[in-house]
Every structure is written in structure tokens, then in C-alpha cells.
Design a protein around this motif. Structure first.
Motif, PDB file in Angstrom:
ATOM      1  N   ALA A  79       0.058  -7.890   2.211  1.00  0.00           N
ATOM      2  CA  ALA A  79      -0.715  -7.125   1.220  1.00  0.00           C
ATOM      3  C   ALA A  79      -1.747  -6.250   1.919  1.00  0.00           C
ATOM      4  O   ALA A  79      -1.955  -5.089   1.533  1.00  0.00           O
ATOM      5  CB  ALA A  79      -1.390  -8.072   0.243  1.00  0.00           C
ATOM      6  N   GLY A  80      -2.402  -6.756   2.944  1.00  0.00           N
ATOM      7  CA  GLY A  80      -3.373  -5.969   3.688  1.00  0.00           C
ATOM      8  C   GLY A  80      -2.734  -4.775   4.372  1.00  0.00           C
ATOM      9  O   GLY A  80      -3.274  -3.664   4.340  1.00  0.00           O
ATOM     10  N   LEU A  81      -1.568  -4.986   4.991  1.00  0.00           N
ATOM     11  CA  LEU A  81      -0.880  -3.874   5.638  1.00  0.00           C
ATOM     12  C   LEU A  81      -0.457  -2.818   4.625  1.00  0.00           C
ATOM     13  O   LEU A  81      -0.555  -1.619   4.898  1.00  0.00           O
ATOM     14  CB  LEU A  81       0.344  -4.388   6.411  1.00  0.00           C
ATOM     15  CG  LEU A  81       0.046  -5.119   7.715  1.00  0.00           C
ATOM     16  CD1 LEU A  81       1.313  -5.751   8.274  1.00  0.00           C
ATOM     17  CD2 LEU A  81      -0.570  -4.167   8.720  1.00  0.00           C
ATOM     18  N   VAL A  82       0.008  -3.242   3.475  1.00  0.00           N
ATOM     19  CA  VAL A  82       0.408  -2.284   2.437  1.00  0.00           C
ATOM     20  C   VAL A  82      -0.798  -1.478   1.979  1.00  0.00           C
ATOM     21  O   VAL A  82      -0.719  -0.259   1.817  1.00  0.00           O
ATOM     22  CB  VAL A  82       1.081  -3.008   1.252  1.00  0.00           C
ATOM     23  CG1 VAL A  82       1.230  -2.085   0.056  1.00  0.00           C
ATOM     24  CG2 VAL A  82       2.437  -3.551   1.667  1.00  0.00           C
ATOM     25  N   MET A  83      -1.923  -2.137   1.786  1.00  0.00           N
ATOM     26  CA  MET A  83      -3.118  -1.425   1.326  1.00  0.00           C
ATOM     27  C   MET A  83      -3.649  -0.467   2.395  1.00  0.00           C
ATOM     28  O   MET A  83      -4.053   0.655   2.094  1.00  0.00           O
ATOM     29  CB  MET A  83      -4.204  -2.425   0.926  1.00  0.00           C
ATOM     30  CG  MET A  83      -3.898  -3.148  -0.369  1.00  0.00           C
ATOM     31  SD  MET A  83      -4.982  -4.526  -0.756  1.00  0.00           S
ATOM     32  CE  MET A  83      -6.584  -3.875  -0.501  1.00  0.00           C
ATOM     33  N   VAL A  84      -3.641  -0.895   3.642  1.00  0.00           N
ATOM     34  CA  VAL A  84      -4.165  -0.053   4.718  1.00  0.00           C
ATOM     35  C   VAL A  84      -3.238   1.136   4.993  1.00  0.00           C
ATOM     36  O   VAL A  84      -3.696   2.255   5.215  1.00  0.00           O
ATOM     37  CB  VAL A  84      -4.360  -0.889   6.011  1.00  0.00           C
ATOM     38  CG1 VAL A  84      -4.597  -0.005   7.218  1.00  0.00           C
ATOM     39  CG2 VAL A  84      -5.507  -1.861   5.815  1.00  0.00           C
ATOM     40  N   LEU A  85      -1.941   0.896   4.966  1.00  0.00           N
ATOM     41  CA  LEU A  85      -0.989   1.947   5.321  1.00  0.00           C
ATOM     42  C   LEU A  85      -0.551   2.796   4.130  1.00  0.00           C
ATOM     43  O   LEU A  85       0.296   3.675   4.286  1.00  0.00           O
ATOM     44  CB  LEU A  85       0.238   1.319   5.989  1.00  0.00           C
ATOM     45  CG  LEU A  85      -0.053   0.558   7.280  1.00  0.00           C
ATOM     46  CD1 LEU A  85       1.195  -0.125   7.795  1.00  0.00           C
ATOM     47  CD2 LEU A  85      -0.638   1.489   8.322  1.00  0.00           C
ATOM     48  N   ASP A  86      -1.119   2.557   2.958  1.00  0.00           N
ATOM     49  CA  ASP A  86      -0.770   3.332   1.771  1.00  0.00           C
ATOM     50  C   ASP A  86      -1.313   4.745   1.922  1.00  0.00           C
ATOM     51  O   ASP A  86      -2.504   4.954   2.116  1.00  0.00           O
ATOM     52  CB  ASP A  86      -1.364   2.665   0.526  1.00  0.00           C
ATOM     53  CG  ASP A  86      -0.935   3.353  -0.744  1.00  0.00           C
ATOM     54  OD1 ASP A  86       0.064   4.094  -0.705  1.00  0.00           O
ATOM     55  OD2 ASP A  86      -1.581   3.127  -1.781  1.00  0.00           O
ATOM     56  N   LYS A  87      -0.439   5.735   1.836  1.00  0.00           N
ATOM     57  CA  LYS A  87      -0.828   7.128   2.056  1.00  0.00           C
ATOM     58  C   LYS A  87      -0.948   7.925   0.763  1.00  0.00           C
ATOM     59  O   LYS A  87      -1.219   9.118   0.806  1.00  0.00           O
ATOM     60  CB  LYS A  87       0.201   7.817   2.959  1.00  0.00           C
ATOM     61  CG  LYS A  87       0.354   7.179   4.318  1.00  0.00           C
ATOM     62  CD  LYS A  87      -0.881   7.367   5.147  1.00  0.00           C
ATOM     63  CE  LYS A  87      -0.637   6.803   6.535  1.00  0.00           C
ATOM     64  NZ  LYS A  87      -1.837   6.604   7.278  1.00  0.00           N
ATOM     65  N   SER A  88      -0.729   7.313  -0.374  1.00  0.00           N
ATOM     66  CA  SER A  88      -0.774   8.081  -1.616  1.00  0.00           C
ATOM     67  C   SER A  88      -2.202   8.481  -1.938  1.00  0.00           C
ATOM     68  O   SER A  88      -3.156   7.754  -1.681  1.00  0.00           O
ATOM     69  CB  SER A  88      -0.164   7.288  -2.763  1.00  0.00           C
ATOM     70  OG  SER A  88      -0.839   6.070  -2.923  1.00  0.00           O
ATOM     71  N   LYS A  89      -2.345   9.641  -2.528  1.00  0.00           N
ATOM     72  CA  LYS A  89      -3.666  10.211  -2.796  1.00  0.00           C
ATOM     73  C   LYS A  89      -4.061  10.137  -4.267  1.00  0.00           C
ATOM     74  O   LYS A  89      -5.184  10.416  -4.614  1.00  0.00           O
ATOM     75  CB  LYS A  89      -3.687  11.685  -2.374  1.00  0.00           C
ATOM     76  CG  LYS A  89      -3.323  11.902  -0.928  1.00  0.00           C
ATOM     77  CD  LYS A  89      -4.398  11.419  -0.005  1.00  0.00           C
ATOM     78  CE  LYS A  89      -4.007  11.732   1.430  1.00  0.00           C
ATOM     79  NZ  LYS A  89      -4.494  10.786   2.366  1.00  0.00           N
ATOM     80  N   ASP A  90      -3.137   9.805  -5.146  1.00  0.00           N
ATOM     81  CA  ASP A  90      -3.409   9.861  -6.584  1.00  0.00           C
ATOM     82  C   ASP A  90      -3.850   8.504  -7.135  1.00  0.00           C
ATOM     83  O   ASP A  90      -3.284   7.990  -8.063  1.00  0.00           O
ATOM     84  CB  ASP A  90      -2.200  10.385  -7.344  1.00  0.00           C
ATOM     85  CG  ASP A  90      -0.977   9.510  -7.142  1.00  0.00           C
ATOM     86  OD1 ASP A  90      -1.010   8.652  -6.250  1.00  0.00           O
ATOM     87  OD2 ASP A  90      -0.003   9.677  -7.884  1.00  0.00           O
ATOM     88  N   ARG A  91      -4.886   7.958  -6.581  1.00  0.00           N
ATOM     89  CA  ARG A  91      -5.365   6.651  -7.022  1.00  0.00           C
ATOM     90  C   ARG A  91      -6.493   6.751  -8.049  1.00  0.00           C
ATOM     91  O   ARG A  91      -6.894   5.769  -8.627  1.00  0.00           O
ATOM     92  CB  ARG A  91      -5.847   5.826  -5.835  1.00  0.00           C
ATOM     93  CG  ARG A  91      -4.738   5.414  -4.921  1.00  0.00           C
ATOM     94  CD  ARG A  91      -3.881   4.395  -5.617  1.00  0.00           C
ATOM     95  NE  ARG A  91      -2.749   4.081  -4.793  1.00  0.00           N
ATOM     96  CZ  ARG A  91      -1.551   3.792  -5.247  1.00  0.00           C
ATOM     97  NH1 ARG A  91      -1.330   3.764  -6.524  1.00  0.00           N
ATOM     98  NH2 ARG A  91      -0.572   3.516  -4.433  1.00  0.00           N
ATOM     99  N   GLN A  92      -7.047   7.939  -8.251  1.00  0.00           N
ATOM    100  CA  GLN A  92      -8.134   8.088  -9.217  1.00  0.00           C
ATOM    101  C   GLN A  92      -7.533   8.125 -10.616  1.00  0.00           C
ATOM    102  O   GLN A  92      -6.493   8.714 -10.837  1.00  0.00           O
ATOM    103  CB  GLN A  92      -8.912   9.394  -8.962  1.00  0.00           C
ATOM    104  CG  GLN A  92      -9.388   9.606  -7.546  1.00  0.00           C
ATOM    105  CD  GLN A  92     -10.115   8.394  -6.957  1.00  0.00           C
ATOM    106  OE1 GLN A  92     -10.554   7.527  -7.678  1.00  0.00           O
ATOM    107  NE2 GLN A  92     -10.193   8.331  -5.645  1.00  0.00           N
ATOM    108  N   PRO A  93      -8.212   7.515 -11.588  1.00  0.00           N
ATOM    109  CA  PRO A  93      -7.703   7.573 -12.970  1.00  0.00           C
ATOM    110  C   PRO A  93      -7.713   9.006 -13.474  1.00  0.00           C
ATOM    111  O   PRO A  93      -8.654   9.766 -13.210  1.00  0.00           O
ATOM    112  CB  PRO A  93      -8.660   6.699 -13.765  1.00  0.00           C
ATOM    113  CG  PRO A  93      -9.709   6.243 -12.833  1.00  0.00           C
ATOM    114  CD  PRO A  93      -9.411   6.723 -11.465  1.00  0.00           C
ATOM    115  N   LYS A  94      -6.652   9.379 -14.155  1.00  0.00           N
ATOM    116  CA  LYS A  94      -6.551  10.739 -14.675  1.00  0.00           C
ATOM    117  C   LYS A  94      -7.450  10.898 -15.897  1.00  0.00           C
ATOM    118  O   LYS A  94      -7.588  10.000 -16.709  1.00  0.00           O
ATOM    119  CB  LYS A  94      -5.104  11.023 -15.042  1.00  0.00           C
ATOM    120  CG  LYS A  94      -4.188  11.037 -13.827  1.00  0.00           C
ATOM    121  CD  LYS A  94      -2.826  11.536 -14.213  1.00  0.00           C
ATOM    122  CE  LYS A  94      -1.915  11.787 -13.092  1.00  0.00           C
ATOM    123  NZ  LYS A  94      -1.681  11.039 -12.041  1.00  0.00           N
TER     124      LYS A  94
END
Length: 83
Positions: free
Chosen positions: A63-78
Motif C-alpha cells: 500500500a505504501g509503494l502504491v501511494m508513493v509511486l502513484d503518478k495521477s494528478k486528479d486527486r482533488q475533488p471536482k
């Protein structure tokens, strides 16, 4: 699903479970198989570390590796569109 089908499914599940329990014989577990060479048993600490701590640690690492290596930029609520 009506009552008749539910009753039939329940009876089938109960019957299957009962037959499986009756067909397994715990007495056969006392007989050693050819080539069976069990090692020493695990202590409580070894058992807990192997079956509880190790899987939780692996989950945390993955889970830590997935969170650290996540490259997506659209995490802010629309923002909601105003009508």
C-alpha cells in the motif's frame, strides 16, 4: 426469489455440508503417511508473526509503494457545477 427456491437452496447447501463432514474422517489424521517427516511445532510468537504480522507488513509495504509511486494528478475533488 420465492420461499420454495430459498428452501431448496438452503436444503442443498445443508445437505452438501453434512455429506462433506461425514465423509471426512479425523481418525485418518493419526496415521502417518509414507515419507511423512514433520518438523518441530511453532511457538505462539512464531505462529502470530508468520500468520498475522507478516501479512500485515506486506500489505503495508505494498500500500505504501502504491501511494508513493502513484503518478495521477486528479486527486482533488471536482467542483460541483452550479445550476
Amino acid at each position: 426469489m420465492d420461499k420454495k427456491n430459498a428452501l431448496r437452496a438452503g436444503a442443498l447447501a445443508a445437505g452438501t455440508t453434512l455429506m462433506m463432514l461425514l465423509m471426512t474422517s479425523p481418525a485418518l489424521a493419526l496415521t502417518r503417511d509414507d515419507g511423512d517427516d514433520p518438523g518441530k511445532g511453532l511457538s505462539v510468537v512464531e505462529t502470530l508473526s508468520l500468520y498475522v504480522v507478516a501479512p500485515l507488513a506486506l500489505f503495508g509495504i505494498i500500500a505504501g509503494l502504491v501511494m508513493v509511486l502513484d503518478k495521477s494528478k486528479d486527486r482533488q475533488p471536482k467542483a460541483k457545477a452550479k445550476a
